[in-house]
Motif scaffolding. Structure first.
Motif, PDB file in Angstrom:
ATOM      1  N   ASN A  55      69.425  69.343  55.165  1.00 51.86           N
ATOM      2  CA  ASN A  55      69.330  70.794  54.957  1.00 51.86           C
ATOM      3  C   ASN A  55      69.026  71.205  53.529  1.00 51.86           C
ATOM      4  OD1 ASN A  55      70.164  72.390  57.581  1.00 51.86           O
ATOM      5  ND2 ASN A  55      71.346  70.502  57.508  1.00 51.86           N
ATOM      6  N   TYR A  56      69.470  70.382  52.570  1.00 56.15           N
ATOM      7  CA  TYR A  56      69.303  70.784  51.167  1.00 56.15           C
ATOM      8  C   TYR A  56      68.681  69.693  50.305  1.00 56.15           C
ATOM      9  CZ  TYR A  56      72.557  74.273  52.881  1.00 56.15           C
ATOM     10  OH  TYR A  56      73.149  75.251  53.630  1.00 56.15           O
ATOM     11  N   GLY A  57      68.391  68.541  50.894  1.00 58.59           N
ATOM     12  CA  GLY A  57      67.826  67.436  50.124  1.00 58.59           C
ATOM     13  C   GLY A  57      68.819  66.779  49.182  1.00 58.59           C
ATOM     14  N   PHE A  58      70.127  67.022  49.413  1.00 56.80           N
ATOM     15  CA  PHE A  58      71.151  66.497  48.498  1.00 56.80           C
ATOM     16  C   PHE A  58      71.394  65.003  48.699  1.00 56.80           C
ATOM     17  CE2 PHE A  58      73.812  70.723  48.440  1.00 56.80           C
ATOM     18  CZ  PHE A  58      72.887  71.295  47.595  1.00 56.80           C
ATOM     19  N   ASP A  59      71.513  64.261  47.595  1.00 55.81           N
ATOM     20  CA  ASP A  59      72.125  62.936  47.634  1.00 55.81           C
ATOM     21  C   ASP A  59      73.568  63.138  47.239  1.00 55.81           C
ATOM     22  OD1 ASP A  59      70.258  60.781  48.300  1.00 55.81           O
ATOM     23  OD2 ASP A  59      69.073  61.750  46.743  1.00 55.81           O
ATOM     24  N   SER A  60      74.458  63.067  48.224  1.00 57.59           N
ATOM     25  CA  SER A  60      75.817  63.527  47.963  1.00 57.59           C
ATOM     26  C   SER A  60      76.855  62.469  48.274  1.00 57.59           C
ATOM     27  CB  SER A  60      76.095  64.778  48.810  1.00 57.59           C
ATOM     28  OG  SER A  60      76.003  64.457  50.184  1.00 57.59           O
ATOM     29  N   LEU A  61      78.041  62.670  47.723  1.00 54.51           N
ATOM     30  CA  LEU A  61      79.234  61.893  48.069  1.00 54.51           C
ATOM     31  C   LEU A  61      80.357  62.902  48.275  1.00 54.51           C
ATOM     32  CD1 LEU A  61      79.056  59.055  45.361  1.00 54.51           C
ATOM     33  CD2 LEU A  61      78.572  58.790  47.812  1.00 54.51           C
ATOM     34  N   LEU A  62      80.964  62.877  49.450  1.00 58.88           N
ATOM     35  CA  LEU A  62      82.115  63.754  49.664  1.00 58.88           C
ATOM     36  C   LEU A  62      83.238  63.313  48.734  1.00 58.88           C
ATOM     37  CD1 LEU A  62      82.549  64.186  53.531  1.00 58.88           C
ATOM     38  CD2 LEU A  62      81.152  65.530  51.950  1.00 58.88           C
ATOM     39  N   THR A  63      84.004  64.277  48.261  1.00 64.26           N
ATOM     40  CA  THR A  63      85.163  63.967  47.416  1.00 64.26           C
ATOM     41  C   THR A  63      86.371  64.729  47.961  1.00 64.26           C
ATOM     42  OG1 THR A  63      84.600  65.793  45.937  1.00 64.26           O
ATOM     43  CG2 THR A  63      83.793  63.615  45.314  1.00 64.26           C
ATOM     44  N   THR A  64      87.524  64.475  47.365  1.00 67.90           N
ATOM     45  CA  THR A  64      88.726  65.156  47.854  1.00 67.90           C
ATOM     46  C   THR A  64      88.849  66.570  47.294  1.00 67.90           C
ATOM     47  OG1 THR A  64      89.893  63.962  46.148  1.00 67.90           O
ATOM     48  CG2 THR A  64      90.061  63.090  48.357  1.00 67.90           C
ATOM     49  N   SER A  65      88.011  66.899  46.312  1.00 60.45           N
ATOM     50  CA  SER A  65      87.993  68.265  45.771  1.00 60.45           C
ATOM     51  C   SER A  65      86.779  68.424  44.856  1.00 60.45           C
ATOM     52  CB  SER A  65      89.263  68.553  44.959  1.00 60.45           C
ATOM     53  OG  SER A  65      89.297  67.721  43.821  1.00 60.45           O
ATOM     54  N   CYS A  66      86.504  69.678  44.492  1.00 58.31           N
ATOM     55  CA  CYS A  66      85.463  69.935  43.495  1.00 58.31           C
ATOM     56  C   CYS A  66      85.932  69.418  42.131  1.00 58.31           C
ATOM     57  CB  CYS A  66      85.177  71.434  43.440  1.00 58.31           C
ATOM     58  SG  CYS A  66      83.861  71.906  42.324  1.00 58.31           S
TER      59      CYS A  66
END
Ligand SMILES: *Cc1c(COP(=O)(O)O)cnc(C)c1O
Length: 381
Positions: free
Chosen positions: A44-55
């Motif tokens: 949806n956004y082209g993000f290469d992401s890693l979920l974390t436990t918080s910002c």
């Protein structure tokens, strides 16, 4: 009528997906639901992401990835949540606070050159209320000064910066890193939760290692290496599958959530024009280069005592409205770290900004009641 300030929205699928995750027998991190969330953000956004436990954790990861050390300087807005600054102080960096714009609580990019020194490593950009800062300018300044950009996009899911040539860039995709929050007060929630978006390719491999306590376990599970070991520093930044399953249920409804929130925002905006006509308060400004994701609706009073009177009066009528950040440079902990410059706009927003109830299940009639209560109050101001 009683109207709370916030109410977390549940799509109904959260417990179903959590149950599915639990039954699958894998509830630690980086499993099926974590991957589904990563995939959603990529698509949806082209993000290469890693979920974390918080910002906050995502910002800590960014500080580790940038090797922030004592002596480094980081430019941070004063008008923000403490987590925009915290990870950098924890690394021993010196904070240099930047003031907000006159028309918007976001940072005033015209001040940046005067704050940059040869020790400046990075700038933290907070897109307040999901409304973009001037990223064309900020990116240009960062590039010519050789400093990194971390977008604190905690408010900014599904919001965009519009470039001079008319391209829509998702907030969080523009700096070297973008950090998101899924705390229950944000648009998309998982109780506590967050995400690091890694835009600069060279940080991707190390990000995954830092995410997993400084091990190369993710590469091991993908079959890229024979055994995993302790290869770097890091921490336990990845959330359990239970959190990811909850988040995925939210993501499936993201469009619907955003549509309703912006609808409510527009309803407030239209109905509250009278405050400007009467010279009491201003409605939010959305610059030409920004979109609105309905994260929060705020008013800017011309006088602090009128803002405070409004909070008390609304409370009497059952409406819970709240102010927002107390600027960092005036706070107990951070004032001693400040170089003493006046930051008049950060002070202005601390004193005069008021946020109104805004959540998916808020009804149109309830918005109308809030507006009516505001109308009744200003007659007695
Ligand atoms: C909410 C928020 C954070 C912190 O998010 P957590 O997920 O609670 O760590 C950071 N920055 C801003 C601007 C926020 O609003």
């Amino acid at each position: 009528m009683k109207i709370s300030f916030n109410k977390p929205y549940f799509t109904g699928k959260e417990t179903k997906y959590i149950e599915d995750g639990v039954k699958s027998g894998k509830i630690s991190g980086n499993g099926k639901y974590t991957k589904l969330c990563h995939h959603f953000f990529k698509e949806n956004y082209g993000f290469d992401s890693l979920l974390t436990t918080s910002c906050t954790d995502a910002l800590e990861m960014a500080a580790l990835l940038l090797d922030i050390n004592p002596g480094d300087e980081i430019i941070v807005p004063s008008y923000t949540f403490v987590s925009s600054a915290l990870p950098f102080v924890m690394r021993g960096a010196k904070l240099v606070f930047v003031d907000s714009r006159k028309d918007h609580p976001g940072l005033d990019e015209s001040q940046l050159y005067s704050l940059i020194s040869n020790k400046t490593k990075a700038i933290v950009v907070v897109h307040y209320a999901g409304v973009a800062c001037n990223m064309d300018e900020i990116s240009h300044i960062a590039k010519t000064s050789n400093i990194r950009i971390i977008e604190d996009a905690a408010h900014s899911i599904d919001s965009y910066f519009i470039t001079k040539s008319g391209r829509y860039l998702p907030l969080g995709s523009i700096g070297d890193f973008g950090t998101f929050s899924f705390h229950e007060t944000k648009n998309i929630i998982s109780g506590e939760g967050g995400m690091l978006v890694i835009n600069e390719r060279k940080f991707r491999k190390r990000a995954e290692i830092i995410w997993e306590k400084g091990t190369n376990r993710s590469a091991f599970f993908r079959g890229e290496i024979d055994k995993y070991g302790w290869v770097d520093i890091g921490s336990s930044f990845l959330p359990s599958e239970i959190i990811a399953a909850f988040l995925f249920a939210q993501l499936e409804e993201l469009k619907k959530i955003q549509r309703r929130r912006t609808e409510l925002w527009e309803r407030y905006y239209t109905a509250l024009e009278f405050l400007e006509k009467r010279g009491i308060a201003k409605r939010p400004t959305i610059p030409k280069y920004a979109t609105n994701n309905g994260h929060l609706f705020y008013l800017l009073f011309h006088e602090e005592h009128k803002r405070d009177f409004m909070i008390r009066s609304l409370k009497k009528m059952g409406v819970h409205s709240v102010f927002h950040y107390l600027s960092l440079h005036k706070s107990k902990y951070y004032s001693s770290k400040h170089d003493g410059r006046d930051l008049p706009m950060a002070d202005f927003y601390s004193k005069n900004l008021l946020r109104l109830p805004l959540y998916v299940e808020l009804k149109n009639t309830e918005v109308d009641y809030v507006v009516d209560s505001i109308y009744k109050t200003i007659k007695s101001i």
